[in-house]
Design a protein around this motif. Structure first.
Motif, PDB file in Angstrom:
ATOM      1  N   CYS A   1       0.882  -1.180   0.000  1.00 32.02           N
ATOM      2  CA  CYS A   1       0.000   0.000   0.000  1.00 32.02           C
ATOM      3  C   CYS A   1       0.915   1.224   0.000  1.00 32.02           C
ATOM      4  O   CYS A   1       1.849   1.288   0.812  1.00 32.02           O
ATOM      5  CB  CYS A   1      -0.877  -0.016   1.249  1.00 32.02           C
ATOM      6  N   SER A   2       0.652   2.183  -0.886  1.00 29.34           N
ATOM      7  CA  SER A   2       1.547   3.345  -0.969  1.00 29.34           C
ATOM      8  C   SER A   2       1.525   4.157   0.325  1.00 29.34           C
ATOM      9  O   SER A   2       2.519   4.805   0.676  1.00 29.34           O
ATOM     10  CB  SER A   2       1.182   4.234  -2.163  1.00 29.34           C
TER      11      SER A   2
ATOM     12  N   ASN B   1      -3.811   1.965   7.518  1.00 29.36           N
ATOM     13  CA  ASN B   1      -2.992   1.667   6.329  1.00 29.36           C
ATOM     14  C   ASN B   1      -1.513   1.914   6.623  1.00 29.36           C
ATOM     15  O   ASN B   1      -0.858   2.752   6.008  1.00 29.36           O
ATOM     16  CB  ASN B   1      -3.413   2.558   5.144  1.00 29.36           C
TER      17      ASN B   1
ATOM     18  N   CYS C   1      -2.413   8.048  -1.132  1.00 34.06           N
ATOM     19  CA  CYS C   1      -2.816   6.801  -1.778  1.00 34.06           C
ATOM     20  C   CYS C   1      -2.615   6.967  -3.280  1.00 34.06           C
ATOM     21  O   CYS C   1      -3.160   7.899  -3.876  1.00 34.06           O
ATOM     22  CB  CYS C   1      -4.282   6.490  -1.473  1.00 34.06           C
TER      23      CYS C   1
ATOM     24  N   VAL D   1      -3.855   5.500  -5.653  1.00 38.41           N
ATOM     25  CA  VAL D   1      -5.094   5.315  -6.420  1.00 38.41           C
ATOM     26  C   VAL D   1      -5.956   6.587  -6.345  1.00 38.41           C
ATOM     27  O   VAL D   1      -6.388   7.134  -7.363  1.00 38.41           O
ATOM     28  CB  VAL D   1      -5.881   4.109  -5.864  1.00 38.41           C
TER      29      VAL D   1
ATOM     30  N   GLU E   1      -9.662   9.514   0.987  1.00 39.56           N
ATOM     31  CA  GLU E   1      -8.241   9.541   0.596  1.00 39.56           C
ATOM     32  C   GLU E   1      -8.043  10.386  -0.666  1.00 39.56           C
ATOM     33  O   GLU E   1      -6.907  10.592  -1.101  1.00 39.56           O
ATOM     34  CB  GLU E   1      -7.729   8.119   0.323  1.00 39.56           C
TER      35      GLU E   1
ATOM     36  N   CYS F   1      -6.188  -0.441  -7.961  1.00 40.74           N
ATOM     37  CA  CYS F   1      -5.111  -0.552  -6.970  1.00 40.74           C
ATOM     38  C   CYS F   1      -4.296  -1.788  -7.347  1.00 40.74           C
ATOM     39  O   CYS F   1      -4.785  -2.919  -7.227  1.00 40.74           O
ATOM     40  CB  CYS F   1      -5.674  -0.697  -5.559  1.00 40.74           C
TER      41      CYS F   1
HETATM   42 FE1  SF4 Z   1      -3.336   1.500  -0.306  1.00 35.63          FE
HETATM   43 FE2  SF4 Z   1      -4.608   3.120  -1.957  1.00 35.63          FE
HETATM   44 FE3  SF4 Z   1      -4.428   0.541  -2.559  1.00 35.63          FE
HETATM   45 FE4  SF4 Z   1      -6.010   1.368  -0.531  1.00 35.63          FE
HETATM   46  S1  SF4 Z   1      -6.258   1.804  -2.691  1.00 35.63           S
HETATM   47  S2  SF4 Z   1      -4.586  -0.352  -0.494  1.00 35.63           S
HETATM   48  S3  SF4 Z   1      -4.815   3.081   0.273  1.00 35.63           S
HETATM   49  S4  SF4 Z   1      -2.721   1.996  -2.393  1.00 35.63           S
END
Ligand code: SF4
Ligand code: 13P
Length: 321
Positions: free
Chosen positions: A108-109, A136, A193, A195, A221, A279
Motif C-alpha cells: 500500500c503506498s 494503512n 494513496c 489510487v 483519501e 489498486c
Molecule cells: Fe493503499 Fe490506496 Fe491501494 Fe487502498 S487503494 S490499499 S490506500 S494503495
C-alpha cells in the motif's frame, strides 16, 4: 453461502459475463472445499474482484469492518484477501490463529510512506501531541502510535482524545479532509494513496457534464478539492451504504474499480458510471493464489511479539471507541 460454484453464478451474472465464468468456477469449487477441510475463513476487502468478493469470501467490508469482524472469527485459519496491512491487523487481533496473505507483495503506498523512525521524529517535533495512525500502516508504525483510525471512524477517533491538537499519519488528504470537519487541529504527514490521488476536481465537473444527474461519491483519501466537489464522501462501506439507502438512479464511486462491480451486484437498477483507478496491490490477490494459500499454507503473517503487543494496543484502543 452456497457450497457450489454453479449456485453462485446467478448472484454475479450481472457483473461477470458468462464467457468468463468457466475461468473462475474450478478455483471457486476448490477453494470452497479447502475452506471446509481446513476450517478456514476468507476476509475480503471491498476492492477485491467480484469472483472473490461474492463467491469465496465469508466476511467482506471496509478496513474497520474487517478489523472488527476478525475478532469474532472462530476458524483456525484466516485468509486475508486484501493488502498486507489488513492481514497484519487480523493477525494482531488473532495472535493464536494462522493468518495467510496470498501474495506478500500486496502492499500500500500509504503504508510505504512512513517508518517507525518517522513517527518518533514527529513526536520529538511535537512533544505531548498524541499520534493517530491510519490503519494503512505497518504493525511497526502502529506500535509507535497512541491509537489507530480508519476512513470510517477518523473524526470520531480524533475527537475521542479530548485534546486540541493531534498528529494524524500518514495520509495527508485524509488528514486535511478530517480537519475540515472538526475543531481539533491536525498535523499531517505527506503520504498519499496512489489510487485516490489521481482523481481531481476537473474529473467531477466532466462527469457531471457527461452524465447529467450523476451522484458523485468520493473516498476521503481523495484530495480535498475532490471531496469538496463530491456529493458525499465516506469509507468504502459508507459509499456502499449510501447507494443502498439513497438508491440514486446514476452514481459514480471515485475510488478503486472493483467497488462499483461489488456494489452493483445488489443494485441492478442503479446505473454505475465507471471512471475508476485500479489498486495494483489489491489486484495481486486472485482466485489461484487464494487456492494456493489454502493448499500450501502460505504466506503466513508473523509479527515480532514485542512490536505486536504495542501495535495491538493502538488497534484495540480504536475498536473500543
Ligand atoms: Fe493503499 Fe490506496 Fe491501494 Fe487502498 S487503494 S490499499 S490506500 S494503495
Ligand atoms: P476503507 O477502510 O474505506 O475500506 O479504505 C481502505 C483503503 O485501502 C482505501 O484505499
Amino acid at each position: 453461502m452456497p457450497t457450489s460454484a454453479g449456485a453462485l453464478y446467478d448472484k454475479v451474472r450481472h457483473v461477470i459475463p458468462p464467457i468468463e465464468w468457466p475461468a473462475f468456477s474450478g478455483d471457486i469449487e476448490a477453494i470452497l472445499k479447502l475452506k471446509r477441510q481446513r476450517n478456514a475463513v476468507i476476509l475480503a476487502h471491498n476492492y477485491q474482484t467480484p469472483e472473490i468478493f461474492h463467491c469465496v469470501a465469508d466476511i467482506v467490508g471496509d478496513s474497520l469492518a474487517l478489523a472488527r469482524r476478525a475478532m469474532e472469527v472462530e476458524a483456525d485459519t484466516i485468509v486475508l484477501a486484501g493488502v498486507h496491512f489488513m492481514a497484519e491487523t487480523a493477525k494482531l487481533l488473532n495472535p493464536e490463529k494462522t493468518v495467510l496473505i496470498p501474495d506478500t507483495g500486496a502492499g500500500c503506498s500509504l503504508a510505504e510512506s512512513i517508518t517507525p523512525a518517522d513517527v518518533r521524529l514527529m513526536r520529538e517535533r511535537f512533544p505531548g501531541v498524541p499520534v493517530v495512525t491510519y490503519v494503512n500502516t505497518s504493525a511497526a508504525v502502529k506500535a509507535e502510535s497512541d491509537i489507530c483510525c480508519t476512513s470510517g471512524n477518523a473524526r470520531a477517533i480524533v475527537e475521542s482524545l479530548g485534546v486540541p491538537r493531534v498528529i494524524m499519519l500518514p495520509d495527508e488528504y485524509l488528514a486535511q479532509n478530517i480537519a475540515k470537519e472538526t475543531d481539533v487541529e491536525i498535523i499531517a504527514w505527506k503520504g498519499h494513496c496512489e489510487v485516490h490521488e489521481l482523481f481531481d476536481a476537473g474529473d467531477i465537473r466532466d462527469l457531471r457534464e457527461a452524465h447529467p444527474g450523476v451522484m458523485v461519491l468520493a473516498h476521503p483519501e481523495c484530495p480535498p478539492e475532490v471531496v469538496a466537489e463530491a456529493d458525499f464522501a465516506g469509507s468504502t462501506a459508507a459509499m456502499s451504504d449510501y447507494v443502498a439507502r439513497e438508491k440514486p438512479p446514476r452514481v459514480v464511486l471515485l475510488t478503486e474499480c472493483s467497488m462499483s462491480d461489488n456494489v452493483a451486484v445488489a443494485h441492478p437498477d442503479v446505473e454505475f458510471v465507471r471512471p475508476c483507478n485500479l489498486c495494483p496491490h489489491m489486484k495481486r490477490i486472485t482466485l489461484p493464489n487464494i487456492r494456493e494459500a489454502l493448499e500450501h499454507n502460505r504466506h503466513e503473517v508473523t509479527i515480532d511479539p514485542r512490536v505486536a503487543a504495542r501495535a495491538r494496543r493502538a488497534v484495540e484502543r480504536m475498536l473500543a471507541v
